[in-house]
Design an enzyme around this catalytic site. Structure first.
Site, mmCIF file in Angstrom:
data_model
loop_
_atom_site.group_PDB
_atom_site.id
_atom_site.type_symbol
_atom_site.label_atom_id
_atom_site.label_comp_id
_atom_site.label_asym_id
_atom_site.label_seq_id
_atom_site.Cartn_x
_atom_site.Cartn_y
_atom_site.Cartn_z
ATOM 1 N N SER A 199 0.844 -1.187 0.000
ATOM 2 C CA SER A 199 0.000 0.000 0.000
ATOM 3 C C SER A 199 0.886 1.246 0.000
ATOM 4 C CB SER A 199 -0.964 -0.038 1.188
ATOM 5 O OG SER A 199 -1.991 0.908 1.033
ATOM 6 N N GLU B 103 -8.618 -5.338 -4.607
ATOM 7 C CA GLU B 103 -8.109 -4.407 -3.603
ATOM 8 C C GLU B 103 -9.207 -3.529 -3.021
ATOM 9 O OE1 GLU B 103 -4.817 -3.943 -2.740
ATOM 10 O OE2 GLU B 103 -3.619 -4.744 -4.376
ATOM 11 N N HIS C 182 -7.589 -5.630 -0.372
ATOM 12 C CA HIS C 182 -6.383 -4.924 0.045
ATOM 13 C C HIS C 182 -5.882 -5.446 1.389
ATOM 14 C CE1 HIS C 182 -3.711 -1.472 -0.298
ATOM 15 N NE2 HIS C 182 -4.012 -1.078 0.921
#
Length: 514
Positions: free
Chosen positions: A193, A315, A418
């Protein structure tokens, strides 16, 4: 049992834990407090005697994070501006030159810490005979608020102080990691991320050149960075919310961290201001980050660096859970949402391409699902694909992956969302609180083994091929070989290529941020 080591700054006392030596809370830079706030990190001061390195240091100031339901993701401990510390897991304090893996945590450049239990380095260090390092860096307004222009230079912050902290941590690794049995000539940086976006930025930063040799950007790459004009608008809006005049440097310096943390929130003090989007991110300032990272990598800034890059399949489903209006979205609303990022014509073309590709695979094509798929690719997958396309010009060791394992949480609503791969990479997928999110059973454990072995093989040699995963071909535009990590792990050519091609005419500036 205690363990001792001597580094450049002085002596450290850590712990011996189940055959590993663990040292926590090691300062890699001087505390960025007082007059040092908003300045580049400075060298750490030496100490006399033995410094206790058995406890994590303070974490960077931050607001409450969203994944508090997952105990492994909770950020515990004191918050302080004096947060520039790192942690080391090593199999032995000897002269052996082991591969070094340096983890850069994620969290939108506003939350997270190297001490989160999901990032415990024990499994990787033990399984791969590597030295594992996790780092803290300044976050949010203390690490990514550009004040140089709005204050007329009275506060010279570039807006990339958090990135410079990461560089300082890598310099510390270069200078000290041999004392922990690590090889300063074989350093892999990896992160997810905002951590993956950090890795992508480090690939471009002149100050980071030569400090690492391999890079694994996960769910983020080289497309996240604020132009100076945007960074200045953010600073103006933050100061306006805090009712401080831009020219009043003394008043700005007097703001407490708690006050600064409210600068991007709405009046309720909890909800992010949607007009600011991802307010804090590295700033393309012309000096520390000379140009957009993807442009610099294209020109060879990361020449000689092996890269393994990828993302999860879905995600955005993690963020969709926080968007109550999404389930009411219709086709017109979807077009309006996408038109904020693209022209109306380009948005319609993109939506049609995704709807057609998903329908052919028998996947859901509701407006909510289409939005989730498009945002997944715009923010995370396509930046990774574009990095994989350009880096082979400068180093053939480029590998691509796609993580497709679904989370069982919320009846499967999260999909392959995610952050889901983190427990598998670190071998922390069995930690308390993780089972409901990551899943359990022989298939989950096999996947964790495959991912750890791939990450470790790449860190060792620059090639992620290994016995448990199999041969992994480098990425090229002819085949686009991609390792699919899921219920069945396999190498596949050009997965979801219809969607990738739909972005071909979209410029790089559209990707990698919200």
């Amino acid at each position: 049992m205690s363990a001792a080591v001597s580094i450049h700054q002085g002596k450290l006392e850590g712990d011996e834990q189940n055959g590993l030596f663990v040292f926590k809370g090691i300062p890699f830079a001087a505390p960025p407090v007082g007059a040092r706030r908003w300045l580049p990190p400075e060298k750490p001061a030496p100490w006399t005697g033995v410094r206790d390195a058995r406890r994590f240091g303070a974490v960077a100031h931050q607001n409450k994070m969203m994944l508090t339901a997952l105990s492994a993701m909770v950020v515990d401990g004191e918050q302080s501006e004096d947060c520039l510390t790192l942690n080391v897991w090593t199999p032995a304090l000897d002269g052996k030159r082991r591969p070094v893996m340096v983890w850069i945590h994620g969290g939108a450049f506003t939350i997270g810490a190297g001490s989160q239990s999901i990032y415990d380095g024990s499994a990787l260090a033990r399984r791969g005979d590597v030295v594992l390092v996790t780092v803290n860096y300044r976050l949010g307004p203390l690490g990514y608020l550009r004040l140089a222009d709005v204050t007329g230079g009275k506060i010279p912050s570039s807006g990339s102080e958090g990135m410079l902290d990461q560089v300082a941590a890598l310099e510390w690794v270069r200078n000290n990691i041999a004392e922990f049995g690590g090889d300063p000539g074989n350093v892999t940086i990896f992160g997810e991320s905002a951590g993956g976006m950090s890795v992508g930025t480090l690939l471009a930063m002149p100050a980071a050149r030569g400090l690492f040799h391999k890079a694994i950007p996960q769910s983020g790459a080289c497309h996240t960075g604020a132009p100076v004009a945007r960074a200045n608008r953010t600073a103006e809006r933050v100061l306006s919310k805090l009712r401080v005049q831009p020219g009043d440097a003394a008043a700005i310096r007097a703001l407490t961290p708690a006050q600064l943390l409210t600068g991007t929130l709405l009046e309720d003090g909890v909800t992010p201001d949607p007009e600011l989007g991802m307010a804090y991110q590295p700033v393309i300032d012309g000096t520390f980050v000379p140009r957009a990272a993807i442009e610099m990598v294209a020109d060879g800034s990361a020449s000689g660096v092996a890269v393994m890059v990828g993302s999860t399949l879905e995600e955005w489903k993690l963020f969709s859970m926080m968007d109550p209006s999404l389930h009411k979205l219709n086709r017109a609303g979807l077009g309006a949402r996408m038109s904020r990022r693209l022209t109306a014509e380009a948005a319609d073309s993109l939506i049609d391409s995704y709807a057609k590709a998903r329908a052919q695979r028998g996947e859901t094509v509701t407006p909510a699902e289409l939005f989730t798929a498009i945002e997944t690719d715009r923010v995370f997958r396509i930046p990774g694909v574009r990095l994989a396309q350009i880096q082979p010009r400068h180093d053939a060791r480029v590998y691509s992956y796609l993580f497709t394992w679904p989370s069982p949480a919320m009846g499967g609503a999260l999909g392959s969302c995610h952050a889901l791969e983190l427990g598998f990479v670190f071998g922390t997928n069995q930690m308390p609180g993780m089972a409901a999110f990551a899943g359990t059973g022989p298939a989950a454990e096999k996947l964790a083994t495959q991912m750890q072995d791939a990450w470790l093989a790449f860190a060792r040699s620059g090639d992620p091929s290994n016995e448990s995963t199999g041969s992994w071909k480098p990425y090229d535009e002819g085949h686009r070989s991609t390792m699919i990590f899921g219920a069945t792990t396999k190498l596949e050519d050009a997965p979801r290529d219809e969607e990738r091609r739909a972005w071909d005419a979209v410029p790089d500036k559209i990707f990698g941020s919200v």
